[in-house]
Design a protein around this motif. Structure first.
Motif: not given
Length: 426
Positions: A119-129, A131-145
């Motif tokens: 287990l490499n904790r530092k490498q695991l945290i970097e991978h999770i971060n 993956q969180a940045i590269e994962t696109p957000d879910e599209p909004e059905f109605e845009p925010f106004v």
């Protein structure tokens, strides 16, 4: 015979629901299930005069056999005949509730992946971060106004008309004078009034204490103000004890008449030799009344010497040995030494090496204190209620007795002086 055939059909079907059959003589047949896997069949025959109940029990079966037939089966021999694949399938179907087994053997999940390395904790945290940045957000059905409500807006349900009428009927008539005073009162005055009346939920702590102490309300608080933590007051550190130990020991040996109170508190570099010299000089001293030895590193060895010195002391009234390394049995020795020294009125020995004295030690201390007629104050933490109450009651009796003796002496002096004056006049 017809009833018996029907009963067999009911038992073979093993129903979980209740079945009721009506006959000409109003006969009811009921089949129920118990948690012990035993099937019960109850027949209740109701007539106009009597009620007769008959219960028949059928043993539980497993794969067409009674459970009692499996008692003599050798489980180990059956498991030995199984192949590894069959044992794996059987293990997935069984979930043993055994705390001695590791968690990976208690559940049916089995990881077939090969280990990728340690287990490499530092490498695991970097991978999770990443993956969180590269994962696109879910599209909004109605845009925010801004200013527009998306979806349904929550509307509170209508209130009951009876509750509204009950609130409208509640009215307090305080008189014109009080109503005029409350209408013209400022917010600070209303807060002060709420504090006086005890409405704690209407204000915060700063407002409440400011009202009680008449300091004026804090600026910027009001009803919706947020209480901030008050800044802690910084107090200067106590200066170190500058008492000269060697000089004090010499004055005790010389019986200095000006040395009445000796304070050696918090002096941690006092050696055992110096303490032994001090305790050896105590019996010959006739002027020392207060001796404070708090946090000086007293041990059982030096405390026993102090107990021997206390027995021969003639003028010591207050002894303080708190915050040291004295064991409970030696504390008992110190309290026992107070019986031979009739001058000590106050003894303090709390906060020692052992935080809890124990029932036996506390009872011994209590018995010794009850035999002491000169002790007025005792500084010891007693855990048991019996010991605390007995010690407190005895100390109070000593105080009351000394107070009565003092009153009698004062009265005697008063009448003696009055008698002398009257004889002089005559």
């Amino acid at each position: 015979m017809a009833d018996t055939a029907k009963d067999k059909d009911v038992i073979d079907q093993e129903p979980e629901e209740v079945e009721v059959e009506e006959e000409e003589e109003t006969t009811t047949t009921t089949t129920t299930t118990k948690k012990t896997s035993q099937w019960h069949k109850t027949r209740t025959t109701k007539t106009s005069a009597t009620t007769k109940t008959t219960t028949l029990t059928t043993p539980a079966k497993l794969y067409g056999k009674d459970l009692s037939e499996y008692d003599d089966v050798d489980v180990e021999s059956l498991l030995a005949q199984l192949s590894p694949e069959e044992i794996t399938i059987l293990a997935k179907e069984v979930d043993p509730d055994d705390n001695f087994l590791p968690p990976d053997q208690r559940n049916s999940y089995e990881c077939t992946k090969e280990a990728t390395g340690p287990l490499n904790r530092k490498q695991l945290i970097e991978h999770i971060n990443k993956q969180a940045i590269e994962t696109p957000d879910e599209p909004e059905f109605e845009p925010f106004v801004q200013g527009k409500v998306r979806g349904k807006k929550w509307v509170p349900p209508p209130r009951d008309a009876r509750d509204i009428e009950a609130e409208e009927q509640i009215a307090i008539d305080m008189g014109e004078e009080y109503e005029h005073a409350l209408n013209d009162a400022t917010q600070e005055e209303i807060i002060d009034l709420a504090a006086i009346l005890g409405f704690h939920s209407m204000m915060n702590q700063d407002q409440y204490h400011a009202s009680l102490l008449n300091k004026g309300q804090p600026v910027g608080l009001g009803w919706d103000g947020i209480t901030k933590s008050t800044q802690q007051k910084l107090f200067p550190m106590d200066p170190p004890n500058s008492t000269d130990v060697e000089e004090s020991i010499k004055r005790v040996k010389d019986d200095d008449s000006k040395l009445i109170d000796l304070n050696l508190n918090n002096i941690k570099n006092i050696s055992d030799e110096k303490l032994e010299q001090l305790f050896a000089a105590l019996p010959q001293n006739e002027h020392l009344e207060v001796l404070s030895l708090t946090n000086v590193g007293l041990t059982d060895k030096t405390a026993l010497l102090l107990a021997a010195a206390i027995e021969k002391s003639k003028t010591l009234r207050v002894l303080n040995v708190e915050t040291n390394f004295i064991s409970p049995p030696v504390i008992v020795k110190l309290v026992q030494a107070l019986l031979k020294c009739h001058t000590i009125e106050e003894f303090r020995a709390s906060n020692q090496r052992s935080a809890v004295l124990g029932n036996k030690i506390e009872m011994e201390i209590t018995d010794l204190v009850e035999k002491n007629s000169s002790l007025l104050r005792l500084g010891l933490h007693l855990e048991f209620n019996d010991a605390r109450h007995r010690v407190a009651a005895h100390l109070q009796r000593n105080i009351d007795r000394i107070r009565k003796d003092l009153e009698l002496r004062l009265q005697f002096r008063f009448f003696n002086n009055l008698h002398r004056k009257s004889t002089r006049i005559q």
